[in-house]
Design an enzyme around this catalytic site. Structure first.
Site, mmCIF file in Angstrom:
data_model
loop_
_atom_site.group_PDB
_atom_site.id
_atom_site.type_symbol
_atom_site.label_atom_id
_atom_site.label_comp_id
_atom_site.label_asym_id
_atom_site.label_seq_id
_atom_site.Cartn_x
_atom_site.Cartn_y
_atom_site.Cartn_z
ATOM 1 N N TYR A 1 31.164 114.137 -3.245
ATOM 2 C CA TYR A 1 31.318 114.891 -2.243
ATOM 3 C C TYR A 1 30.049 115.559 -1.777
ATOM 4 O O TYR A 1 28.896 115.363 -2.572
ATOM 5 C CB TYR A 1 32.425 116.119 -2.272
ATOM 6 C CG TYR A 1 31.764 117.225 -3.114
ATOM 7 C CD1 TYR A 1 31.806 117.342 -4.548
ATOM 8 C CD2 TYR A 1 31.480 118.451 -2.580
ATOM 9 C CE1 TYR A 1 31.327 118.373 -5.003
ATOM 10 C CE2 TYR A 1 30.925 119.616 -3.305
ATOM 11 C CZ TYR A 1 31.030 119.535 -4.668
ATOM 12 O OH TYR A 1 30.473 120.478 -5.392
ATOM 13 N N LYS B 1 27.359 114.721 -7.820
ATOM 14 C CA LYS B 1 28.177 115.728 -7.109
ATOM 15 C C LYS B 1 29.703 115.181 -7.030
ATOM 16 O O LYS B 1 30.272 114.848 -6.047
ATOM 17 C CB LYS B 1 27.681 115.909 -5.616
ATOM 18 C CG LYS B 1 27.877 117.332 -5.234
ATOM 19 C CD LYS B 1 27.130 117.701 -3.944
ATOM 20 C CE LYS B 1 27.418 118.946 -3.142
ATOM 21 N NZ LYS B 1 27.519 120.201 -3.864
ATOM 22 N N GLU C 1 21.610 125.741 -14.371
ATOM 23 C CA GLU C 1 22.039 126.212 -13.154
ATOM 24 C C GLU C 1 22.867 126.974 -12.842
ATOM 25 O O GLU C 1 23.269 127.755 -13.925
ATOM 26 C CB GLU C 1 22.148 124.832 -12.088
ATOM 27 C CG GLU C 1 23.538 124.015 -12.472
ATOM 28 C CD GLU C 1 23.870 123.010 -11.979
ATOM 29 O OE1 GLU C 1 23.363 122.711 -10.755
ATOM 30 O OE2 GLU C 1 24.613 121.986 -12.129
ATOM 31 N N LEU D 1 22.551 119.542 -10.785
ATOM 32 C CA LEU D 1 22.675 118.826 -9.655
ATOM 33 C C LEU D 1 21.329 119.053 -8.852
ATOM 34 O O LEU D 1 20.981 120.294 -8.773
ATOM 35 C CB LEU D 1 23.523 119.588 -8.742
ATOM 36 C CG LEU D 1 24.128 118.807 -7.327
ATOM 37 C CD1 LEU D 1 24.751 117.810 -7.537
ATOM 38 C CD2 LEU D 1 24.772 119.820 -6.203
HETATM 39 N N1 PMP Z 1 24.499 123.063 -8.314
HETATM 40 C C1 PMP Z 1 25.653 123.013 -8.079
HETATM 41 C C2 PMP Z 1 26.650 122.850 -9.391
HETATM 42 C C3 PMP Z 1 26.295 123.180 -6.839
HETATM 43 O O1 PMP Z 1 27.476 122.989 -6.738
HETATM 44 C C4 PMP Z 1 25.530 123.288 -5.813
HETATM 45 C C5 PMP Z 1 26.033 123.342 -4.151
HETATM 46 N N2 PMP Z 1 27.133 123.471 -4.273
HETATM 47 C C6 PMP Z 1 24.045 123.106 -6.028
HETATM 48 C C7 PMP Z 1 23.521 123.229 -7.454
HETATM 49 C C8 PMP Z 1 23.012 123.718 -4.798
HETATM 50 O O2 PMP Z 1 22.851 122.227 -4.232
HETATM 51 P P1 PMP Z 1 22.863 122.253 -2.548
HETATM 52 O O3 PMP Z 1 21.366 123.121 -2.419
HETATM 53 O O4 PMP Z 1 22.542 120.785 -2.345
HETATM 54 O O5 PMP Z 1 23.750 122.878 -1.945
#
Ligand code: PMP
Length: 286
Positions: A33, A147, A179, A203
């Site tokens: 996603y 993702k 993270e 991610l």
């Molecule tokens: N890490 C994880 C596990 C996430 O689910 C997300 C976003 N939902 C992020 C980092 C941040 O990614 P982004 O800045 O692309 O939203």
């Protein structure tokens, strides 16, 4: 404004969208996603989101059902149909419905689903006072760069934060920061911005890249490297970033204040830069 959805070629109200119980997304969490923020009806960093989507699809060996131009058109259509200005576009592709068997089906058609909802960025109070976080051991798998819709571990980790009355779980694996349960995490020590390197343990956030670009533009020293748990606990500032939270200070970790317990000077600089950048990009796209 109703929530607007797209499912396998058709736009429809969200509450009318239906998929098979045999969909591999439902049975196995076999899908990927994206979440794309939309400001003033314009998707933010769409090419970057579509590139990350391609990375996720390649990693799970699922062919992209649409070329990038079609994705861009669908996103614009969904925005127009929803009618709101600032939105969050959720986009999901699963391996489709097939007889339950772990091995990939030969003939399944991927399920393509999208929905638009109002974008809920942090309110002024959160921006000014910061978020609360708890530390939790990162027990997810070793492909956190995908993702994937298989988010059970992330849900369990986030619930640990909610149970403690906090907003986010800051994750550590083998003594190092990875993270958040749904965000990337940054540390400020001695005026220097530290970020964990993009690898299979986190991610690669689209907002993470924006934050590092803004820091460089503002002359903030940046170091991308492994960050130990001790360094996080002794940090002057701690932030999280994501497409819906943008960049947000974390002012308590495990109930103890981070730095002086208030959003720090480097955070305020980058948060303002983020707001300015957003406005500039949106004006240019107009
Ligand atoms: N890490 C994880 C596990 C996430 O689910 C997300 C976003 N939902 C992020 C980092 C941040 O990614 P982004 O800045 O692309 O939203």
């Amino acid at each position: 404004m109703s929530e607007t959805a797209y499912l396998n070629g058709e736009f429809l109200p969200l509450d009318q969208a239906r998929v098979s119980v045999l969909d591999r997304g439902f049975i196995f969490g076999d899908g990927v996603y994206e979440v794309i923020p939309v400001y003033s009806r314009r998707p933010f960093r769409l090419p970057e989101h579509l590139r990350r989507l391609q990375h996720s699809l390649d990693a799970i060996r699922l062919a992209n059902p649409l070329p990038a131009a079609d994705w861009a058109r669908l996103v614009q259509d969904l925005i127009a149909r929803h009618g709101g200005d600032d939105l969050s576009i959720y986009l999901q592709i699963t391996r489709g419905a097939a007889k339950r068997d772990h091995a990939f089906p030969g003939d399944a058609k991927p399920t393509v689903f999208m929905m638009a909802s109002p974008l809920a960025t942090p309110d002024r109070e959160k921006i000014e006072h910061g978020a609360a976080a708890v530390s939790v051991a990162d027990f997810r798998w070793l492909r956190c760069d995908i993702k994937s819709v298989s988010l059970l571990a992330n849900c369990l980790l986030r619930q640990r934060a909610v149970d403690a009355g906090a907003d986010e779980a800051v994750l550590f694996r083998d003594g190092y920061l990875t993270e958040g349960s749904s965000s990337n995490i940054f540390v400020v020590r001695d005026g220097k911005l530290l970020a964990p390197p993009k690898d299979h343990l986190m991610l690669p956030g689209i907002t993470y890249d924006v934050v590092l670009e803004l820091a460089a533009a503002k002359g903030v020293a940046v170091e991308v490297r492994e960050i130990s748990e001790d360094e996080v606990r002794g940090a002057g500032e701690l932030w999280l970033s994501s497409s819906t939270k943008e960049v947000l200070a974390i002012t308590t970790l495990d109930g103890r204040p981070v730095g002086d317990g208030r959003p720090g000077a480097v955070f305020r600089l980058i948060h303002q830069a983020f707001q300015d950048f957003k406005r500039r990009v949106m004006r240019q796209a107009a």
